[in-house]
Design a protein around this motif. Structure first.
Motif, PDB file in Angstrom:
ATOM      1  N   GLY A 406       0.782  -1.229   0.000  1.00 57.92           N
ATOM      2  CA  GLY A 406       0.000   0.000   0.000  1.00 57.92           C
ATOM      3  C   GLY A 406       0.815   1.282   0.000  1.00 57.92           C
ATOM      4  N   GLN A 431      -4.576   2.804   1.024  1.00 54.55           N
ATOM      5  CA  GLN A 431      -3.280   2.269   1.435  1.00 54.55           C
ATOM      6  C   GLN A 431      -3.399   1.306   2.613  1.00 54.55           C
ATOM      7  N   ALA A 479      -2.800  -2.767  -0.592  1.00 55.87           N
ATOM      8  CA  ALA A 479      -3.517  -1.752  -1.380  1.00 55.87           C
ATOM      9  C   ALA A 479      -4.930  -2.225  -1.695  1.00 55.87           C
TER      10      ALA A 479
END
Length: 566
Positions: A406, A431, A479
């Motif tokens: 992320g 993230q 992510a």
């Protein structure tokens, strides 16, 4: 029953009516045709109603059977087959009497199937089992209706020339045809073992047609497996265009930048190869008016941008309204042009067109299989989730699924992920994804992803490759994305700011609300209120929503505050 709109010149909501009956496309005669008939047909095509109909083959003469004649609908029928008519295939008309409809450019809510101008007729069977070694192509098989299990031999296109091969190519590989039947002996050996059922023969194309169905050809009737004589099924070998050659997307972008700024682009589309058409003229980007906009002109745009022929020529700002000037009107390409600028067009005047008439395209894009290398997990709907990517998927290897780091993940990377997934636009690039359900995939396999936003796959973006470098490798720091089929697109009207900007000295006693709203610089706190002045930069601003979704749609009118400061 299936219906489609066809013919030229036309917009996406009008055309010659063609019906698929008894395994064959045919037309409807205009005898006794009424607006009620048009209403039934338009509703079946996904439009709310009809605004008119056309007689005497206004959109060109069709081919094949004339399936219906003397159709008489009351207007409330769900299907044209429920209306009174002379019977299927019973007609005394010629194709000079083919009927057409003009539908209201408004979709029935929830209608899924888009009104694609051409209906794909070709199912391409590629495969090494057909052509081992030397041959990259395969024979072409017309597919009548949706794909079915192999219960009967498919129809085959009889021998055809290189022009037809070129025509087949753009929708398939956005490249060019490099060979046709007779040149590929491995394919000949394979196809001779088949019990073939030929459907078309004597296919003759000029090469500018946007689809094989636009060429002249003849039908075989019934089971005509032996009528092709000593010939064989048509075979083509397609070579990918530069835009779709593996790993060439970034290099092509660099080449374009070196060659200078392109003069045409697509904006506002969620997927590769679709969007509002914008052209660069006198150093200013502008749009094209949709008057006389059709598949031929749209195909020139698509090919100029490196795609195949056009799938749809869209009108009425279907991909959102543009800003700035409308540069071109009544563009009329022949289909042979290398660039839209080579086509005849009219210069625009402000009275002729508004941005509600901006033209757009959907191009045929080759199937590259990128969506098989990415998936989402843990989200509340199919439009959101933790991003998982497949790595190490060789010819005989099973892909290994893993997470994306992320760190540095943002909107541009989410845009590429949503595009690769076929889920539209990116609402958010996340993230941290600890609040979503866990999956059995826990290994981080990709880090340092940095995208420009135009890539077709995350693998085309910059990344660390096999040397993973991620500080937080736990699943909570993987992510994630939230995608949306439509999105707002806010754009500041920059010229207005430039035209209206001026300097003004204003007394402090008139700037209390400006101070409350944090509109003044930090030094204003030290001023001797309410005495003295501040020097301000004043300007007007307009912010346009060019997208196809409301800005902050969940905020009702009552929740917006009108402040005396602005």
């Amino acid at each position: 029953l299936k219906f489609r709109l066809a013919g030229y010149p036309r917009k996406h909501n009008e055309g010659r009516v063609e019906v698929f009956y008894n395994d064959e496309w045919g037309t409807i005669c205009d005898d006794d045709f009424t607006l009620a008939n048009a209403h039934v047909l338009c509703r079946h095509l996904g439009f709310v109603a009809a605004t008119g109909w056309a007689h005497s083959a206004k959109y060109g003469k069709g081919v094949g059977r004339i399936w219906l004649d003397n159709v008489n609908c009351a207007g409330g029928e769900k299907n044209i087959g429920d209306c009174k008519h002379r019977g299927w295939g019973n007609s005394d008309c010629s194709h000079e009497e083919d009927a057409g409809v003009i539908c209201k450019d408004e979709r029935i809510p929830g209608f899924k199937d888009s009104n694609v101008i051409e209906v794909r007729k070709l199912l391409v069977r590629t495969g090494s089992q057909c052509c081992p070694g030397s041959c990259r192509g395969s024979y072409q098989e017309p597919c009548h209706g949706p794909a079915q299990p192999d219960l009967s031999p498919p129809g085959i296109v009889g021998r055809q020339g290189l022009q037809a091969g070129r025509l087949l190519t753009p929708p398939l590989q956005a490249g060019h045809a490099s060979c046709v039947s007779g040149l590929l002996s491995p394919c000949r050996l394979f196809t001779e073992r088949q019990q073939l059922n030929y459907r078309l023969h004597s296919v003759s194309c000029v090469g500018t047609e946007v689809h094989l169905s636009m060429c002249t050809f003849e039908f075989y009737r019934g089971n005509a497996s032996a009528t092709c004589g000593s010939s064989m099924p048509a075979v083509v070998s397609c070579v990918p265009g530069a835009l779709f050659a593996t790993g060439n997307g970034h290099k092509k972008k660099q080449r374009q930048q070196q060659q200078g700024q392109p003069r045409i682009r697509l904006k506002g589309g969620a997927k590769v190869g679709e969007g509002r058409v914008e052209v660069l003229r006198s150093s200013e980007w502008g749009t094209i008016c949709d008057d006389r906009w059709n598949l031929l002109s749209a195909s020139v745009v698509c090919r100029e941008l490196g795609f195949g022929s056009a799938k749809e020529a869209l009108t009425r700002a279907h991909m959102g309204q543009g800003m700035g000037p409308i540069h071109l009107n009544e563009v009329q390409c022949l289909g042979t042009e290398k660039s839209l600028w080579s086509c005849p067009f009219k210069n625009i005047t402000q009275e002729d067109c508004k941005h509600t008439e901006d033209a757009a395209v959907r191009c045929n894009v080759p199937y590259m299989g990128y969506e098989n290398l990415i998936r989402l997990s843990g989200g509340r709907s199919r439009f959101e989730g933790r991003v998982e990517v497949a790595v190490g998927a060789g010819d005989r290897e099973q892909p290994r699924w893993g997470l994306v780091c992320g760190e540095g993940w943002g909107t541009l990377e989410a845009m590429v992920a949503c595009r690769q997934l076929g889920l539209g636009f990116a609402n958010h690039g996340l993230q941290e994804t600890w609040y979503w359900d866990a999956s059995n995939v826990t290994e981080m396999v990709l880090s340092g992803v940095k995208c420009a936003g135009h890539e077709m796959s995350l693998s085309h973006c910059q990344h660390h490759g096999t040397s993973l470098n991620c500080r937080n490798t736990g699943t909570r720091f993987a992510a994630g994305v939230i995608c949306s089929e439509t999105a707002s697109d806010l754009l500041l009207h920059a010229p207005l700011v430039q035209e209206t900007a001026y300097i003004e000295d204003r007394p402090l006693h008139m700037l209390y609300c400006a101070a409350e709203e944090n509109c003044l610089s930090s030094s204003a706190r030290l001023a001797n209120w309410p005495y003295g002045h501040r020097r301000l930069l004043r300007f007007s601003s307009q912010i346009h929503n060019n997208g196809r979704a409301d800005f902050r749609p969940k905020a009702g009118r009552h929740s917006w505050v009108w402040h005396e400061c602005h």
